[in-house]
Design a protein around this motif. Sequence first.
Motif, PDB file in Angstrom:
ATOM      1  N   VAL A  57      34.796 -38.391  26.593  1.00 39.50           N
ATOM      2  CA  VAL A  57      34.700 -37.983  27.997  1.00 39.50           C
ATOM      3  C   VAL A  57      34.512 -36.470  28.055  1.00 39.50           C
ATOM      4  N   GLU A  58      33.460 -36.043  28.762  1.00 39.59           N
ATOM      5  CA  GLU A  58      33.160 -34.611  28.839  1.00 39.59           C
ATOM      6  C   GLU A  58      32.854 -34.270  30.300  1.00 39.59           C
ATOM      7  N   ALA A  59      33.532 -33.247  30.810  1.00 36.63           N
ATOM      8  CA  ALA A  59      33.427 -32.939  32.242  1.00 36.63           C
ATOM      9  C   ALA A  59      32.063 -32.359  32.623  1.00 36.63           C
ATOM     10  N   THR A  60      31.399 -31.666  31.705  1.00 37.33           N
ATOM     11  CA  THR A  60      30.074 -31.114  32.016  1.00 37.33           C
ATOM     12  C   THR A  60      29.009 -32.172  31.688  1.00 37.33           C
ATOM     13  N   PRO A  61      27.765 -31.921  32.047  1.00 35.50           N
ATOM     14  CA  PRO A  61      26.746 -32.974  31.805  1.00 35.50           C
ATOM     15  C   PRO A  61      26.329 -33.127  30.344  1.00 35.50           C
ATOM     16  N   GLN A  62      26.884 -32.342  29.440  1.00 39.06           N
ATOM     17  CA  GLN A  62      26.462 -32.452  28.032  1.00 39.06           C
ATOM     18  C   GLN A  62      27.612 -32.121  27.088  1.00 39.06           C
ATOM     19  N   VAL A  63      27.519 -32.667  25.860  1.00 42.92           N
ATOM     20  CA  VAL A  63      28.446 -32.225  24.816  1.00 42.92           C
ATOM     21  C   VAL A  63      27.882 -30.937  24.213  1.00 42.92           C
ATOM     22  N   MET A  64      28.640 -30.287  23.356  1.00 44.17           N
ATOM     23  CA  MET A  64      28.179 -29.130  22.596  1.00 44.17           C
ATOM     24  C   MET A  64      27.582 -28.025  23.488  1.00 44.17           C
ATOM     25  N   ALA A  65      28.459 -27.339  24.207  1.00 47.97           N
ATOM     26  CA  ALA A  65      28.027 -26.309  25.158  1.00 47.97           C
ATOM     27  C   ALA A  65      27.081 -25.253  24.571  1.00 47.97           C
ATOM     28  N   PRO A  66      27.171 -24.898  23.275  1.00 50.53           N
ATOM     29  CA  PRO A  66      26.235 -23.871  22.778  1.00 50.53           C
ATOM     30  C   PRO A  66      24.762 -24.296  22.826  1.00 50.53           C
ATOM     31  N   LEU A  67      24.497 -25.596  22.995  1.00 53.39           N
ATOM     32  CA  LEU A  67      23.105 -26.053  23.035  1.00 53.39           C
ATOM     33  C   LEU A  67      22.594 -26.091  24.465  1.00 53.39           C
ATOM     34  N   ASP A  68      21.289 -25.815  24.617  1.00 51.44           N
ATOM     35  CA  ASP A  68      20.631 -26.002  25.908  1.00 51.44           C
ATOM     36  C   ASP A  68      20.326 -27.488  26.105  1.00 51.44           C
ATOM     37  N   PRO A  69      20.096 -27.915  27.373  1.00 53.30           N
ATOM     38  CA  PRO A  69      20.002 -29.351  27.648  1.00 53.30           C
ATOM     39  C   PRO A  69      18.939 -30.081  26.832  1.00 53.30           C
ATOM     40  N   GLU A  70      17.778 -29.459  26.638  1.00 49.44           N
ATOM     41  CA  GLU A  70      16.705 -30.171  25.911  1.00 49.44           C
ATOM     42  C   GLU A  70      17.014 -30.267  24.420  1.00 49.44           C
ATOM     43  N   MET A  71      17.946 -29.428  23.942  1.00 53.74           N
ATOM     44  CA  MET A  71      18.305 -29.468  22.527  1.00 53.74           C
ATOM     45  C   MET A  71      19.417 -30.480  22.261  1.00 53.74           C
TER      46      MET A  71
END
Length: 563
Positions: A198-212
């Motif tokens: 479960v992750e509150a933001t729309p993606q895991v691994m915050a250092p990555l940009d969405p397309e990555m």
Amino acid sequence: MPETTDNARKIIVVGGVAGGMSAATRLRRLDEDAHITVLERSGHVSFANCGLPYHVGGVIEKRSALLLQTPESLGARFGLDVRVGTEALSIDRERKVVRVRTLATGAEEDLPYDALVLSPGARPVRPPIPGIERALALRDVEDTDAMVAAVADAQGIEARGFDDEEPEPTSAVVIGGGFIGVEMAENLVHRGLHVALVEATPQVMAPLDPEMVAPVHDALRRAGVDLHLGRSVTVIGDHDVTLSDGTVLPAAVVVASIGVRPDTSLAEGAGLRIGPRGGIWVDEQLRTSDPHIYAVGDAVEKVDGLSHEASLVPLANTANLQGRRVADVIAGLPGSDRHVLGTAIVGVMGLQVAATGWNEKRLRAAGRPYRAIHTHPASHATYYPGAATMALKLLVDPETDRILGAQGVGREGVDKRIDVIATAMTGGLSASALAGLELAYAPQFGSAKDPINMLGHIADNLRTGIAVEIQWDELADAMTAGAALVDVRTPAEFAKGGIPGALNIPVDDLRDRLDEVPPGPVVVHCAVGLRGHVAARILRQRGWDDVRNLSGGYTTWKAGTGA
Ligand code: FAD
């Protein structure tokens, strides 16, 4: 212990793992006479924090493999007075003493110091969610033991008897999709649990940009991880977890990996200055606001390599470097702490996921000009078996050609590419200069034009205007404004899926079919960007003056849009 005289320098180090033990051992190598005491609250020193999730997962089978040193081995080799199970309670700066408690007996004493090094690390964040006390966190060997026992219990097998017994199917919920969260998800899957992340933001691994990050989400899902993005945990029950959208997930085991905060309790108690990001403030010599007290590692604020602002970077490499550096300072050697890039890598279900410097999200939020470059090169020459495609992204300052950051995702070869870029950034190489790096090559390891060289070629083409690119998230607007989209892949590739509105003219036919290309602005694209570049060059030289190549091609567009 070495022979010490009354006037031997007394150095106390609080925290006996990454930063603290690097400091203590380097200090000994520089000063054979000092009396060096290391205080460690947990039962172990110099343990491998980064290996803890892999012991929970059974990949590192033997617990003893995590324990790199003991107080005895450190005493024998380095003459250190290492006290485990000993907590530093407070610092009396006037008297220059640390109040310590031996946890087993409760006995307390004052230890005097001439120099004090704080390396207390970071504490897991524990948000006030009802039931949070049931959530396990992973910081030290004791936490690992507790997690191994909880997993075994949930699986109905005796702790540490994993190999002999068939586990019962059971479930775990991991809260938080950062580095440790995804590592925990992988390891719990490895243990045979059904895992929800479960992750509150729309993606895991915050250092990555969405397309990555798209391939990372795919890899987790393919491995059976039930991903719940953009939702948070509201209640942790005895056997389940409730999410903000009302979903109830079964959870025999709950792991909280919500992030860490600098452990500043000792420093704050002593009235030391805390910086704007909530870490212990230190100067370039790693001195706190008290000239006799130094601090290193996850507990301190570092200086960001790009903005030169205070930054929290809880990584082992930085902690170890600072530990060594602080010993140099105490021993009177010249030099200063370096700025940080935050270079990091994590393994996720067979993928290498790595980043250094700033990402596009952060550059955009800071209003900093940047140019993004996407490529999808092979890890080594494609004619040699086993090559894997990776996604690389480079962020460049369009005015100075300075490298601002990079990200990479792939099954192989990402680690060395991100390390080369981090090295280039540290050495101040421009993005275009990557083209000229002489890198080791044989077909099983790389390409004669390494992916790093290719990034440099693209950066140089963009810098000089030979190429102009458009990003995946700019395409729709460009088409609305009237740009024609030409897909230069083969008809077979086009038939398998393409970008709506594209006209298919394969690059090899383009010279013969120029009359089909509309005269106005044109965007060309292929699968990954290379044939698109060739097509763009043909059109530019045949009179089209507004031609842009889609950065990273269809692959990046698809990953970014989720189409
Ligand atoms: P730590 O290594 O955490 O050491 C601090 C020690 O101080 C602790 O053992 C604590 O018990 C002790 N202490 C605190 N207060 C007191 C007190 N008052 N008295 C006595 N002792 C005290 N980083 C990476 O770069 N790559 C990875 O793959 C990676 N994986 C990780 C996986 C896990 C599960 C964890 C928890 C961390 C991971 N890290 C990783 C982060 C890395 O371990 C830390 O950045 C690094 O250990 C920080 O070093 P430190 O010396 O600041 O703190």
